[in-house]
Write an enzyme that holds these catalytic residues in place. Structure first.
Site, PDB file in Angstrom:
ATOM      1  N   CYS A 118       8.659  51.234  -2.776  1.00  0.00           N
ATOM      2  CA  CYS A 118       8.746  49.811  -3.054  1.00  0.00           C
ATOM      3  C   CYS A 118       7.453  49.340  -3.712  1.00  0.00           C
ATOM      4  O   CYS A 118       6.359  49.595  -3.199  1.00  0.00           O
ATOM      5  CB  CYS A 118       8.991  49.060  -1.751  1.00  0.00           C
ATOM      6  SG  CYS A 118       8.684  47.294  -1.829  1.00  0.00           S
ATOM      7  N   GLU A 119       7.560  48.639  -4.835  1.00  0.00           N
ATOM      8  CA  GLU A 119       6.350  48.204  -5.537  1.00  0.00           C
ATOM      9  C   GLU A 119       5.650  47.041  -4.839  1.00  0.00           C
ATOM     10  O   GLU A 119       4.522  46.710  -5.171  1.00  0.00           O
ATOM     11  CB  GLU A 119       6.676  47.819  -6.977  1.00  0.00           C
ATOM     12  CG  GLU A 119       7.478  46.554  -7.149  1.00  0.00           C
ATOM     13  CD  GLU A 119       7.732  46.230  -8.622  1.00  0.00           C
ATOM     14  OE1 GLU A 119       7.816  45.041  -8.937  1.00  0.00           O
ATOM     15  OE2 GLU A 119       7.850  47.168  -9.441  1.00  0.00           O
ATOM     16  N   HIS A 120       6.305  46.431  -3.860  1.00  0.00           N
ATOM     17  CA  HIS A 120       5.702  45.299  -3.166  1.00  0.00           C
ATOM     18  C   HIS A 120       4.814  45.723  -1.996  1.00  0.00           C
ATOM     19  O   HIS A 120       3.857  45.029  -1.664  1.00  0.00           O
ATOM     20  CB  HIS A 120       6.790  44.347  -2.653  1.00  0.00           C
ATOM     21  CG  HIS A 120       7.594  43.733  -3.750  1.00  0.00           C
ATOM     22  ND1 HIS A 120       8.974  43.658  -3.723  1.00  0.00           N
ATOM     23  CD2 HIS A 120       7.210  43.188  -4.935  1.00  0.00           C
ATOM     24  CE1 HIS A 120       9.402  43.089  -4.831  1.00  0.00           C
ATOM     25  NE2 HIS A 120       8.355  42.792  -5.585  1.00  0.00           N
ATOM     26  N   HIS A 121       5.143  46.847  -1.355  1.00  0.00           N
ATOM     27  CA  HIS A 121       4.365  47.283  -0.197  1.00  0.00           C
ATOM     28  C   HIS A 121       3.972  48.766  -0.264  1.00  0.00           C
ATOM     29  O   HIS A 121       3.270  49.266   0.618  1.00  0.00           O
ATOM     30  CB  HIS A 121       5.155  47.044   1.101  1.00  0.00           C
ATOM     31  CG  HIS A 121       5.444  45.595   1.364  1.00  0.00           C
ATOM     32  ND1 HIS A 121       6.641  45.008   1.020  1.00  0.00           N
ATOM     33  CD2 HIS A 121       4.681  44.621   1.901  1.00  0.00           C
ATOM     34  CE1 HIS A 121       6.611  43.722   1.355  1.00  0.00           C
ATOM     35  NE2 HIS A 121       5.436  43.461   1.885  1.00  0.00           N
ATOM     36  N   GLN A 159      14.853  48.231  -6.510  1.00  0.00           N
ATOM     37  CA  GLN A 159      16.118  48.950  -6.652  1.00  0.00           C
ATOM     38  C   GLN A 159      16.954  48.449  -7.827  1.00  0.00           C
ATOM     39  O   GLN A 159      17.600  49.245  -8.512  1.00  0.00           O
ATOM     40  CB  GLN A 159      16.918  48.853  -5.355  1.00  0.00           C
ATOM     41  CG  GLN A 159      18.182  49.705  -5.373  1.00  0.00           C
ATOM     42  CD  GLN A 159      18.843  49.767  -4.020  1.00  0.00           C
ATOM     43  OE1 GLN A 159      18.185  49.774  -2.985  1.00  0.00           O
ATOM     44  NE2 GLN A 159      20.159  49.823  -4.000  1.00  0.00           N
ATOM     45  N   HIS A 187      15.339  50.678   2.652  1.00  0.00           N
ATOM     46  CA  HIS A 187      13.983  50.273   2.286  1.00  0.00           C
ATOM     47  C   HIS A 187      13.125  50.209   3.549  1.00  0.00           C
ATOM     48  O   HIS A 187      13.397  49.414   4.453  1.00  0.00           O
ATOM     49  CB  HIS A 187      14.001  48.895   1.606  1.00  0.00           C
ATOM     50  CG  HIS A 187      14.691  48.896   0.278  1.00  0.00           C
ATOM     51  ND1 HIS A 187      14.037  48.596  -0.901  1.00  0.00           N
ATOM     52  CD2 HIS A 187      15.969  49.170  -0.071  1.00  0.00           C
ATOM     53  CE1 HIS A 187      14.895  48.674  -1.914  1.00  0.00           C
ATOM     54  NE2 HIS A 187      16.072  49.014  -1.427  1.00  0.00           N
ATOM     55  N   CYS A 189      10.283  48.979   3.757  1.00  0.00           N
ATOM     56  CA  CYS A 189       9.605  47.689   3.861  1.00  0.00           C
ATOM     57  C   CYS A 189      10.444  46.709   4.673  1.00  0.00           C
ATOM     58  O   CYS A 189       9.930  45.694   5.156  1.00  0.00           O
ATOM     59  CB  CYS A 189       9.292  47.110   2.481  1.00  0.00           C
ATOM     60  SG  CYS A 189      10.730  46.808   1.443  1.00  0.00           S
TER      61      CYS A 189
END
Length: 226
Positions: A118-121, A159, A187, A189
Site C-alpha cells: 500500500c502506498e499510503h502506509h 488496488q 490490505h 493497512c
C-alpha cells in the site's frame, strides 16, 4: 487566523484521511523527475543509511548481531524485490504468437497470486488477480500474464491503479480492447492497523471491449468460480 501548529495539525489530519480513504491520483505511478539518476547500488546505499537512522530514532541497538545487517537487507529488498516494478528496465519482455488454433473465445488466467504494498502506509497487499482476453489474432504466453501482474504489483500501489495498469498494458500488448482484470485482495493497512478488520477483502475490476457485455461478464465469473 490559524496558528502554525494548527495548520500543521490540519495538514496531518488530511494526510491521514487520504490514506484511509484509499485515494489515488491517476493511472500512472507518481514518480518524481530524475527518479533514475542514481544507480541501484547508490539507491541501496542511501536507503540503508536512512533506514539505519529510522531504527536509531526508534531506539533500536544497531550493534546487536541480529539488527546490524537490517538496514542493508531492507535496502536490498526494496530495490531488488518488493519495489522492483518501479524500474522500467524490469518490465518483462513479451513475445506474441499467431493464434494458429483460431481460438476465438476468452482465455482466462485465474488465481494469479501477488504481493504488493500500500502506498499510503507501505504495508502489504496480498491478493489474487484474474486476467482474461479475447485474441484479435495474437496470443501471449501464459506465464507472461503472471509476469505482467507481478511487475505492476511490485511497487507502492493502490488496488484501483494496479487493476487499470495491468489492463491498459495488456490492451497495448495484445492490440485489443477485449481485456478484463479482476483483483481480490486483502490490505494489511486495514487488517493490521486502523480499523483492524481481518475478515474484509477488496475487489476491483476492469472490463474492456466485449467484456462490457453482461453475458461475457457472467461467463468470466463462471470460469473464475469453477
Amino acid at each position: 487566523m490559524l496558528i502554525e501548529t494548527e495548520k500543521i495539525s490540519l495538514t496531518d489530519q488530511r494526510i491521514e484521511d487520504i490514506g484511509d480513504d484509499h485515494l489515488y491520483t491517476g493511472l500512472e505511478t507518481p514518480m518524481r523527475q530524475g527518479a533514475f539518476e542514481l544507480s541501484n547500488t547508490e539507491k541501496k546505499e542511501k536507503i540503508a543509511h536512512l533506514f539505519a537512522e529510522i531504527m536509531d530514532v526508534m531506539g533500536l541497538d544497531l550493534n546487536d548481531d541480529s539488527l546490524q545487517g537490517t538496514p542493508k537487507r531492507v535496502a536490498k529488498m526494496y530495490i531488488d524485490e518488493i519495489f522492483s516494478g518501479l524500474d522500467p528496465k524490469n518490465k518483462p519482455k513479451i513475445a506474441l504468437f499467431d493464434n494458429k488454433y483460431k481460438y476465438n473465445q476468452m482465455l482466462v488466467e485465474k488465481n494469479i497470486t501477488f504481493y504488493s504494498n500500500c502506498e499510503h502506509h507501505f504495508v502489504p497487499i496480498i491478493g489474487k488477480a484474474h486476467v482474461a482476453y479475447i485474441s484479435s489474432g495474437k496470443v501471449i504466453g501464459l506465464s507472461k500474464l503472471n509476469r505482467i501482474v507481478q511487475y505492476y504489483a511490485k511497487r507502492p500501489q493502490v488496488q484501483e491503479r494496479l487493476t487499470h495498469q495491468i489492463a491498459e498494458d495488456l490492451k497495448a500488448i495484445l492490440g485489443t480492447d477485449d481485456v478484463a482484470v479482476i483483483i481480490d485482495a486483502k490490505h494489511l493497512c486495514v487488517s493490521s492497523r486502523g480499523i483492524k478488520d481481518d475478515t474484509s477483502a477488496t475487489v476491483t475490476s476492469y472490463y474492456g471491449g466485449a467484456f462490457n457485455e453482461t453475458s461475457k461478464i457472467s461467463e468470466l465469473q463462471n470460469y473464475i468460480n469453477v
